[in-house]
Design a protein around this motif. Structure first.
Motif, mmCIF file in Angstrom:
data_model
loop_
_atom_site.group_PDB
_atom_site.id
_atom_site.type_symbol
_atom_site.label_atom_id
_atom_site.label_comp_id
_atom_site.label_asym_id
_atom_site.label_seq_id
_atom_site.Cartn_x
_atom_site.Cartn_y
_atom_site.Cartn_z
ATOM 1 N N VAL A 23 -12.095 -12.648 -94.729
ATOM 2 C CA VAL A 23 -10.929 -12.735 -95.588
ATOM 3 C C VAL A 23 -9.926 -13.700 -94.955
ATOM 4 O O VAL A 23 -9.711 -13.681 -93.745
ATOM 5 C CB VAL A 23 -10.277 -11.343 -95.766
ATOM 6 C CG1 VAL A 23 -9.067 -11.430 -96.667
ATOM 7 C CG2 VAL A 23 -11.292 -10.372 -96.318
ATOM 8 N N THR A 24 -9.354 -14.546 -95.787
ATOM 9 C CA THR A 24 -8.414 -15.531 -95.267
ATOM 10 C C THR A 24 -6.988 -14.980 -95.320
ATOM 11 O O THR A 24 -6.577 -14.426 -96.340
ATOM 12 C CB THR A 24 -8.504 -16.818 -96.091
ATOM 13 O OG1 THR A 24 -9.873 -17.224 -96.110
ATOM 14 C CG2 THR A 24 -7.662 -17.920 -95.482
ATOM 15 N N ILE A 25 -6.286 -15.135 -94.224
ATOM 16 C CA ILE A 25 -4.886 -14.716 -94.145
ATOM 17 C C ILE A 25 -4.051 -15.958 -93.837
ATOM 18 O O ILE A 25 -4.411 -16.742 -92.966
ATOM 19 C CB ILE A 25 -4.660 -13.671 -93.036
ATOM 20 C CG1 ILE A 25 -5.396 -12.378 -93.370
ATOM 21 C CG2 ILE A 25 -3.188 -13.363 -92.838
ATOM 22 C CD1 ILE A 25 -6.610 -12.152 -92.549
ATOM 23 N N THR A 26 -2.974 -16.140 -94.558
ATOM 24 C CA THR A 26 -2.117 -17.289 -94.278
ATOM 25 C C THR A 26 -0.731 -16.812 -93.851
ATOM 26 O O THR A 26 -0.281 -15.750 -94.262
ATOM 27 C CB THR A 26 -1.962 -18.181 -95.515
ATOM 28 O OG1 THR A 26 -1.474 -17.380 -96.592
ATOM 29 C CG2 THR A 26 -3.261 -18.819 -95.916
ATOM 30 N N GLN B 222 -0.847 -3.701 -100.921
ATOM 31 C CA GLN B 222 0.178 -4.625 -100.479
ATOM 32 C C GLN B 222 -0.516 -5.785 -99.783
ATOM 33 O O GLN B 222 -0.996 -5.663 -98.665
ATOM 34 C CB GLN B 222 1.140 -3.930 -99.507
ATOM 35 C CG GLN B 222 2.378 -4.738 -99.236
ATOM 36 C CD GLN B 222 3.197 -4.148 -98.106
ATOM 37 O OE1 GLN B 222 2.738 -3.304 -97.355
ATOM 38 N NE2 GLN B 222 4.412 -4.625 -97.972
ATOM 39 N N GLY B 223 -0.601 -6.906 -100.472
ATOM 40 C CA GLY B 223 -1.327 -8.049 -99.938
ATOM 41 C C GLY B 223 -0.411 -9.114 -99.385
ATOM 42 O O GLY B 223 -0.851 -10.160 -98.956
ATOM 43 N N THR C 172 6.047 -14.932 -93.651
ATOM 44 C CA THR C 172 5.404 -14.218 -94.749
ATOM 45 C C THR C 172 3.890 -14.319 -94.547
ATOM 46 O O THR C 172 3.367 -15.425 -94.411
ATOM 47 C CB THR C 172 5.777 -14.849 -96.089
ATOM 48 O OG1 THR C 172 7.188 -14.965 -96.148
ATOM 49 C CG2 THR C 172 5.278 -14.017 -97.245
ATOM 50 N N PHE C 173 3.233 -13.174 -94.490
ATOM 51 C CA PHE C 173 1.787 -13.162 -94.338
ATOM 52 C C PHE C 173 1.166 -12.766 -95.668
ATOM 53 O O PHE C 173 1.633 -11.843 -96.326
ATOM 54 C CB PHE C 173 1.377 -12.180 -93.238
ATOM 55 C CG PHE C 173 1.848 -12.604 -91.880
ATOM 56 C CD1 PHE C 173 1.070 -13.438 -91.095
ATOM 57 C CD2 PHE C 173 3.084 -12.199 -91.399
ATOM 58 C CE1 PHE C 173 1.502 -13.858 -89.852
ATOM 59 C CE2 PHE C 173 3.531 -12.617 -90.161
ATOM 60 C CZ PHE C 173 2.733 -13.446 -89.387
ATOM 61 N N ARG C 174 0.113 -13.511 -96.069
ATOM 62 C CA ARG C 174 -0.471 -13.277 -97.388
ATOM 63 C C ARG C 174 -1.996 -13.229 -97.273
ATOM 64 O O ARG C 174 -2.596 -14.009 -96.536
ATOM 65 C CB ARG C 174 -0.046 -14.413 -98.321
ATOM 66 C CG ARG C 174 -0.248 -14.108 -99.780
ATOM 67 C CD ARG C 174 0.432 -15.164 -100.651
ATOM 68 N NE ARG C 174 1.880 -15.083 -100.582
ATOM 69 C CZ ARG C 174 2.688 -16.120 -100.351
ATOM 70 N NH1 ARG C 174 2.171 -17.313 -100.153
ATOM 71 N NH2 ARG C 174 3.995 -15.975 -100.335
#
Lengths: 472, 331
Positions: free
Chosen positions: A98-101, A147-148, A131-133
């Motif tokens: 899963v990619t987290i930015t 909560q993504g 901000t992490f998404r």
């Protein structure tokens, strides 16, 4: 029945008054010195051995920020701050790929992809509010994201863990003021019981020896670390692993008493000197754990993520419920031990008046050794429960020190040296800590517990169940 | 291989640098508390924190002049002493230890809380409080050469100011401990009940000692914040108090110059061993391959902890102290 074998040189101090250096003192005892150093070497060596074993199996080297946190020197070099987290879906399964930015003021600042264990890490250039998404398109189908996207203050020298939430919103969670209060109350009782388990040893040790043991928090940490090692490194399920770790904790307590404290008492070291020694020991052990275990939080292999069940208005995960049940069972066991057994009676007698106990044929040294072993085992259990229910199933090198101050608050609130008082005090502190989140921001939640410490000393310094004689 | 020249340069720079000044002031305060009065203050870093933040907040947030900020910082030290002393000074010695360590943690948590970012700067800390200090710098050359060491002008300024403050505190300590007031403190350390029997108000004397040592600690925080132009909450963490205790015990508690000598020596040893370990663990072919260079920071805490315990047991008077003048062996 063994005859009283209280050592002649041991200074009687049952009233608990501080009288620095009143005891007789041999000018210099090289044998004791050798012993102390030998013990330290053994301790360091043993921990180092287990550490290298750890490093060989699972532990990645300590993170840079852990070191910069440990470095007290004002000048620190940093090339970015590491942020990490572990992704587990609503069923507790790790999410891979899963990619987290990360974004700072709308500008992208970092990206990471989670590993097979669900763990991800990225480095951001500087401290700030990021901000992490989650990139939802990379999530496996069927994942329910609660909560993504989350905003987190990233700072240097702290553990920067970002949590994304999965699953459905708990129905009881948003049920208005009273439900919230009830939920925090139950959570507070849970936390108070956990503090209590860890603190009973602290209180009993104080009661029988007069020592204010600042290294007790490290017994909690080491207990949890040993359990983590047996659980993750040794592949043993957590419950048997905890039981083994409690045995190790009891041995550690015995080593403490035999290697350091009994010798210091025989030398007639004053209580202040003993207190400073316990602080020194506490620091040394804490940073040994940092060297061996590393500065990041490590997850247990079992019970990491659990869904919340509803019990009427109260919502609890299974592990929180088990923490409550286990604590109550163990504490009732300790109470029965104190009330019904011979050793318990002896413990109370020594606590009450050491000289009288010794002269009525109780082997005081043996009682104190037992108290240390009991304290060590309970500290271990407390550490595991603290990690499971309060730190979202992770172990951290500083956890014991954080708990230590709350333990002191609880123990002093109840009355130093009284086992039942310690329990009541810890319950109050636990409830206070959780309820304080109603009015205080989350990062100040331990404040209420510590503030009560100062307030109680103004109005009732002997604590709720303590007697005046103890406070000197 | 090990570059000993570099080690010595590092060591001698640290010997007079801001950190040595900082620990000297903290230890001077602890000397009043622990060395002369027998009070176990384990939250000295909390006094440094309120000093530094009292100054920083009043100057940076409210635009106070620097001298007023410094006075406010010192007043914060006195206020903290009152808050901690009133509940604990009548009780057994260990209550003060527990409460001070808890208070220093409370203060650190509050200052680093994100909810206080507007007031204390949160985890970012404060800036912009030291402009007046930098503007007053008379050493305008970029670098100065002192005894073979190259010192930057601003650093020289803060070193001169810092050691002047240390000197004043030493002078004050020297005058006070020779006065009747100082003799009462020592009497309290030796036997509190006897002092009380002589009609001395032990509580008041203890409180005065706590406040005075607290002001020394606050000055430490102020001087360090001005010297480094930085003020971040996580610098003020509990282990710093233990460092100051180690410095005090190394130099000898209950001696006027003990804390100063101890702090210089302590910081010299700590930075040299730190630099040595960093050299020995870095590079192609490290001298100590079994230690990771990332663990160096933690190793010195372990050493300080062990040192503190062993000194307390085997040589409580420190390296230079007299055995008679030490708590725990007073009669």
């Amino acid at each position: 029945m063994s005859p009283p074998r209280t050592p002649r040189r041991e200074r009687a101090d049952s009233a608990g008054t501080v009288r620095a250096g009143a005891g007789p003192r041999r000018p210099s005892v090289p044998a004791t010195a050798r012993w102390l150093i030998g013990l330290l070497v053994v301790l360091v060596g043993g921990l180092a051995l287990s550490g290298t074993a750890l490093a060989a199996t699972t532990t990645p080297p300590a993170t840079p920020q852990a070191v910069s946190q440990a470095t007290a020197a004002p000048a620190q070099q940093t090339d970015g701050i590491e942020v990490s987290g572990t992704l587990r879906d609503q069923d507790g399964e790790p999410l891979a790929g899963v990619t987290i930015t990360a974004e700072l003021d709308g500008a992208p600042a970092g990206e990471a992809t989670s590993e097979a264990t669900g763990r991800w890490e990225l480095t951001v250039p500087s401290a700030g509010s990021y901000t992490f998404r989650l990139d939802e398109s990379t999530l496996p189908p069927g994942t329910e994201v609660l909560q993504g996207e989350t905003v987190r203050e990233v700072s240097d020298g702290a553990l920067n863990t970002v949590v994304f939430r999965f699953g459905e919103e708990v129905a009881g969670g948003a049920g208005g003021g009273f439900a919230m209060f009830l939920r925090l109350l139950v959570d507070g009782i849970r936390f108070g019981l956990v503090i209590g388990i860890a603190a009973v040893g602290l209180s009993l040790i104080f009661g029988t020896t007069g020592l204010t043991n600042f290294a007790h928090g490290e017994m909690v940490t080491i207990g949890a670390v040993v359990a983590w090692f047996i659980n993750v490194g040794g592949g043993v399920q957590l419950i048997p692993a905890t039981i083994i770790a409690m045995l190790v904790g009891a041995l550690l307590g015995a080593a403490n008493e035999l290697g350091i404290w009994r010798r210091l008492r025989r030398r007639g070291a004053g209580l202040i000197a003993q207190l400073v020694v316990s602080i020194g020991l506490g620091i040394a052990l804490r940073y040994l754990v940092l060297i061996i275990f590393g500065g990041r939080s490590e997850s247990f292999a079992d019970y990491t993520a659990q869904t919340v069940r509803n019990y009427g208005p109260i919502a609890l995960t299974d592990k929180d419920l088990s923490a409550i049940i286990v604590s109550i069972v163990v504490l009732v066991g300790v109470a029965l031990l104190l009330q019904k057994t011979r050793i318990g009676k002896a413990m109370r007698a020594v606590s009450d008046n050491r000289d009288l106990a010794a002269s009525s044929g109780i082997n005081v040294d043996r009682v104190i050794l037992f108290v240390w072993m009991l304290g060590g085992a309970l500290a271990t259990l407390g550490g595991v429960l603290f990690a499971l229910s309060e730190l979202s199933s992770t172990v951290q090198y500083e956890m014991g020190f954080r708990l230590l101050l709350l333990m002191f608050a609880g123990v002093i609130l109840g009355g130093l040296g009284t086992a039942y008082g310690a329990l009541i005090g810890c319950l109050i502190v636990g409830v206070l800590v959780q309820l304080s989140t109603l009015v205080l921001p989350l990062d100040l939640k331990y404040l209420g517990g510590l503030a009560v410490l100062i307030v109680i000393l103004v109005f009732r310094p002997q604590g709720l169940l303590g007697s005046k004689a103890r406070i000197g | 291989m090990i570059d000993f020249g570099q080690l010595l340069t590092v060591g001698f720079t640290q010997l007079i640098g801001p950190s040595a000044i900082f620990f000297a002031l903290l230890a001077l305060g602890l000397n009043i508390h622990f060395g002369y009065t027998g009070l176990l203050n384990f939250g000295q870093i909390g006094f440094a924190l309120v000093g530094a933040y009292g100054m920083g907040i009043s100057v940076a947030n409210y635009g106070a002049p620097l001298w007023l900020g410094v006075l406010i910082g010192m007043a914060c030290g006195v206020a903290l002493a009152l808050i901690l002393g009133i509940p604990t000074l009548r009780l057994r010695a260990d209550y003060l230890a527990i409460v001070t360590i808890a208070a220093s943690e409370i203060l650190r948590l509050i200052t680093r809380s994100t909810s206080q970012t507007g007031f204390t700067g949160g985890t970012q800390g404060l800036t912009g409080f030291g402009d007046a200090f930098a503007a007053a710098n008379p050493f305008t050359q970029p670098t100065y050469n002192i005894l073979g060491l190259t010192v930057r002008g601003p650093d020289l300024w803060s070193i001169v100011v810092g050691w002047t403050v240390v000197g004043l505190c030493v002078l004050l300590t020297w005058l006070l401990v020779r006065s009747p007031w100082g003799r009462v403190l020592k009497a309290i350390r030796e036997d509190e009940d006897a002092a009380r029997a002589l009609g001395k108000n032990v509580f008041a004397y203890k409180m005065q000692a706590l406040a005075l040592g607290g002001v020394f600690g606050a000055l430490g925080g102020i001087v360090f914040a001005l010297a480094t132009q930085s003020l971040t909450p996580d610098f003020y963490s509990p282990p710093q108090t233990f460092f100051a205790y180690a410095a005090l015990i190394l130099g000898g508690a209950g001696r006027v110059f003990g804390p100063v000598v101890g702090a210089m020596l302590f910081w010299f040893l700590l930075s040299v061993s730190d630099a040595f370990l960093r050299q020995a663990t870095a590079g192609e072919n490290p001298l100590l391959p079994f230690i990771s260079s990332q663990d160096v920071g933690a190793i010195r805490f372990v050493l300080v902890g062990v040192f503190l315990g062993l000194m307390m047991v085997f040589r409580p008077q420190g390296i230079f102290g007299r055995r008679r003048e030490v708590l725990g062996d007073g009669r």
